[in-house]
Scaffold this active site. Structure first.
Site, mmCIF file in Angstrom:
data_model
loop_
_atom_site.group_PDB
_atom_site.id
_atom_site.type_symbol
_atom_site.label_atom_id
_atom_site.label_comp_id
_atom_site.label_asym_id
_atom_site.label_seq_id
_atom_site.Cartn_x
_atom_site.Cartn_y
_atom_site.Cartn_z
ATOM 1 N N LYS A 161 0.869 -1.188 0.000
ATOM 2 C CA LYS A 161 0.000 0.000 0.000
ATOM 3 C C LYS A 161 0.905 1.236 0.000
ATOM 4 O O LYS A 161 1.416 1.654 1.028
ATOM 5 C CB LYS A 161 -0.917 0.039 1.226
ATOM 6 C CG LYS A 161 -2.062 1.033 1.008
ATOM 7 C CD LYS A 161 -2.507 1.785 2.221
ATOM 8 C CE LYS A 161 -1.737 3.024 2.540
ATOM 9 N NZ LYS A 161 -1.731 4.101 1.537
ATOM 10 N N GLY A 214 7.046 5.377 7.956
ATOM 11 C CA GLY A 214 6.221 6.580 8.004
ATOM 12 C C GLY A 214 6.377 7.273 9.333
ATOM 13 O O GLY A 214 7.422 7.151 9.987
ATOM 14 N N SER A 215 5.324 7.951 9.750
ATOM 15 C CA SER A 215 5.417 8.753 10.969
ATOM 16 C C SER A 215 5.384 7.867 12.217
ATOM 17 O O SER A 215 4.811 6.772 12.214
ATOM 18 C CB SER A 215 4.260 9.747 11.014
ATOM 19 O OG SER A 215 3.032 9.056 11.053
ATOM 20 N N THR A 216 5.979 8.373 13.276
ATOM 21 C CA THR A 216 5.981 7.639 14.546
ATOM 22 C C THR A 216 4.543 7.466 15.055
ATOM 23 O O THR A 216 4.190 6.416 15.605
ATOM 24 C CB THR A 216 6.868 8.381 15.567
ATOM 25 O OG1 THR A 216 8.219 8.282 15.098
ATOM 26 C CG2 THR A 216 6.789 7.779 16.958
ATOM 27 N N VAL A 218 1.665 7.139 13.320
ATOM 28 C CA VAL A 218 0.972 6.034 12.633
ATOM 29 C C VAL A 218 1.660 4.707 12.974
ATOM 30 O O VAL A 218 0.996 3.681 13.161
ATOM 31 C CB VAL A 218 0.910 6.275 11.108
ATOM 32 C CG1 VAL A 218 0.383 5.043 10.383
ATOM 33 C CG2 VAL A 218 0.018 7.475 10.798
ATOM 34 N N GLY A 219 2.983 4.722 13.098
ATOM 35 C CA GLY A 219 3.714 3.499 13.482
ATOM 36 C C GLY A 219 3.195 2.943 14.800
ATOM 37 O O GLY A 219 2.997 1.731 14.942
ATOM 38 N N GLU A 236 9.904 1.586 10.544
ATOM 39 C CA GLU A 236 10.973 2.556 10.273
ATOM 40 C C GLU A 236 10.293 3.916 10.314
ATOM 41 O O GLU A 236 9.485 4.234 9.443
ATOM 42 C CB GLU A 236 11.616 2.246 8.920
ATOM 43 C CG GLU A 236 12.985 2.852 8.781
ATOM 44 C CD GLU A 236 12.925 4.253 8.213
ATOM 45 O OE1 GLU A 236 12.971 5.204 9.021
ATOM 46 O OE2 GLU A 236 12.830 4.391 6.991
ATOM 47 N N CYS A 270 13.789 10.827 6.464
ATOM 48 C CA CYS A 270 13.836 10.427 7.869
ATOM 49 C C CYS A 270 15.255 10.505 8.418
ATOM 50 O O CYS A 270 15.446 10.618 9.622
ATOM 51 C CB CYS A 270 13.260 9.025 8.043
ATOM 52 S SG CYS A 270 13.911 7.856 6.874
ATOM 53 N N GLU A 363 10.239 16.524 14.328
ATOM 54 C CA GLU A 363 10.652 16.231 12.950
ATOM 55 C C GLU A 363 9.935 17.226 12.028
ATOM 56 O O GLU A 363 8.706 17.263 11.991
ATOM 57 C CB GLU A 363 10.262 14.801 12.582
ATOM 58 C CG GLU A 363 10.726 14.441 11.179
ATOM 59 C CD GLU A 363 10.513 12.975 10.822
ATOM 60 O OE1 GLU A 363 9.416 12.457 11.086
ATOM 61 O OE2 GLU A 363 11.447 12.355 10.274
#
Ligand code: NDP
Length: 462
Positions: A161, A214-216, A218-219, A236, A270, A363
């Site tokens: 995706k 992706g972003s922390t 959403v992670g 990551e 990143c 970030e």
């Protein structure tokens, strides 16, 4: 300006340098995601059971086919992600090299034999099954390749995706994979929103693993969602990496390299070394040299010869980035941007910045660097580690022992000494702390796409 708005079932993919619609696509939802998982599940036994040499041969064929389409993919990526064509060529070159590297993987999926009483124990690395790959917009096909190549080499099938902002090279990749002879259902691409398609992949009982970049934020939600079905997860995530420059460094080399280390990909990286820690005493000279280097950055049309920085990915991203440079911010260096449409933002260096300020802690994911002075080695280490993140970083000094000492003291997964380079196909990549867990690339990457099975064989006669 964009004339075709995105709707629940249609996606207008924009070109960030022009704000025009580049392609209109059907937008997937839960039903399409389920169909992709079903296709991947159906294809899994055949792909898993191919002789290792045959799977390797197919991956080599795919590598060759990607190589033949290198320029086409690079132009598509440059337009869709708004990156200079030279950068897109480099990234696609890395994607191809990643497939080449892991094409050798099926025949190197080794286990152990372990001496035990009464017989022998052996281990096998078995593929997990259907693996979901959820990827971002900053390095679309190259980050997808870091996940796809080892996952496929290990015998898994995948559902990729991509970010809705940049799905085009992923879709083209799926076509090229089929043309290269990868069986139907082995590579599936679902283009739809993260909150529906991504979330469905995380929840789906037939998905065995999620690999995410992706972003922390959403992670964290993916890790929580995956817990319900005990899915394997690798993450990551973000970064706020430090570029530590000691006064005894080759100052010219450090300062001339510093802009690229944060403004490459318009800062949407990143690994961006967006906190530049400079030892007091060297600060003025460093800024003078860095100013000259920033002056050489050419922001403009990604496809034009000589462009070294493109636009940001979206209007929303530009708004976020701009919020880090409010009226009165200590702008020490600012580059130029073109007029007219496009999500432009100038390369910007803030100096001096106190370590606790928002620009120094969050970030930014845009071309904004903070310069933070430090007194000595102990303070440099403390400042560099004073972050929730731990992805990468650099240390510049002519003192070799100090370079290694500081590198060992920094809480980050990828460090460079007298260099800013972080990522190689052949070395592990990943973060400490809230930059994620698991490692991609390098000799052990397939471990993250396999389960270890132990088999005991009794040899003792009863
Ligand atoms: P996200 O983390 O939101 O997006 C990354 C991927 O996750 C996209 O494919 C997205 O889909 C998908 N996604 C979003 N929500 C969910 C969900 N609930 N479940 C499953 N998948 C989901 O990053 P953004 O694009 O919003 O960028 C925001 C910030 O994140 C950036 O400013 C940057 O700070 C950081 N970032 C870090 C990256 C890195 O390389 N570490 C890469 C990208 C962003 P879709 O976008 O299609 O809806």
């Amino acid at each position: 300006m964009a004339t075709t708005p995105t709707s629940p079932d249609r996606l207008a993919v924009l070109e960030p340098a022009t704000e025009e619609v580049l392609r209109e696509l059907p937008r997937a939802g839960v039903a399409e995601t389920d169909a992709a998982v079903a296709a991947a599940r159906a294809a899994f036994p055949t792909w898993r059971d191919l002789a290792p040499g045959d799977r390797a041969a197919l991956l080599h064929r795919l590598t060759g086919h990607l190589e033949a389409h290198h320029e086409e993919l690079a132009v598509l990526e440059a337009r869709n992600a708004g990156k200079p064509l030279a950068s897109a060529r480099g990234e696609l070159g890395m994607a191809i090299a990643t497939f080449r590297y892991f094409a050798a993987g099926p025949e190197r999926l080794l286990g152990d034999t372990i001496p035990v009483a009464g017989g022998v124990a052996m281990t096998f690395r078995e593929p997990i099954g259907v693996v979901a790959l959820i990827t971002p917009w900053n390095f679309p096909l190259s980050i997808a390749s870091w996940k796809m190549a080892p996952a496929l080499a290990a015998g898994n099938t995948v559902v990729l995706k991509p970010a809705e902002l940049t799905p085009l090279t992923a879709l083209r990749f799926a076509e090229l994979a089929l043309e290269a002879g990868i069986p139907e259902g082995v590579v599936n691409v679902v283009v739809g929103p993260g909150r529906t398609c991504g979330q469905r992949l995380v929840e789906h009982p037939d998905v065995g693993k999620v690999a995410f970049t992706g972003s922390t934020e959403v992670g964290a939600s993916i890790a929580a969602g995956a817990a319900a079905t005990i899915k394997r997860v690798t993450l990551e995530l973000g970064g706020k990496s430090a570029n530590v420059v000691f006064a005894d460094a080759d100052l010219e080399a450090a300062a001339l390299a510093a802009p690229d280390a944060v403004f490459d990909n318009a800062g949407q990286d990143c690994c961006a070394r967006s906190r530049i820690l400079v030892q007091e005493g060297a600060l003025d000279r460093f800024l003078e040299l860095m100013g000259e280097a920033v002056g050489r950055i050419r922001v403009g049309d990604p496809l034009a010869e000589g462009t070294t920085m493109g636009p940001l990915i979206s209007a929303a991203q530009r708004e976020t980035v701009a919020s880090f440079v409010p009226e009165g911010a200590p702008v020490a260096i600012r580059g130029e941007v073109p007029d007219g449409p496009g999500f432009w933002f100038p390369p910007t260096v803030l100096s001096p910045v106190s370590p606790g300020e928002r620009a120094a802690t969050e970030e930014i994911f845009g071309p904004v660097a903070c310069v933070i002075p430090f007194r000595d080695e102990a303070e440099a280490i403390a400042l560099a580690n004073d972050t929730i993140y731990g992805l990468s970083g650099s240390v510049w000094t002519r003192d070799g022992a100090k370079a290694l000492r500081v590198a060992r003291a920094l809480e980050a997964g990828n460090l460079s000494l007298n260099s800013n380079s972080s990522v190689r196909v052949t070395t592990p990549f990943g973060g400490f702390k809230q930059s994620g867990y698991g490692r991609e690339l390098g000799p052990h990457a397939m471990d993250a796409y396999t389960e270890v099975k132990t088999v005991y064989y009794r040899t003792q006669e009863s």
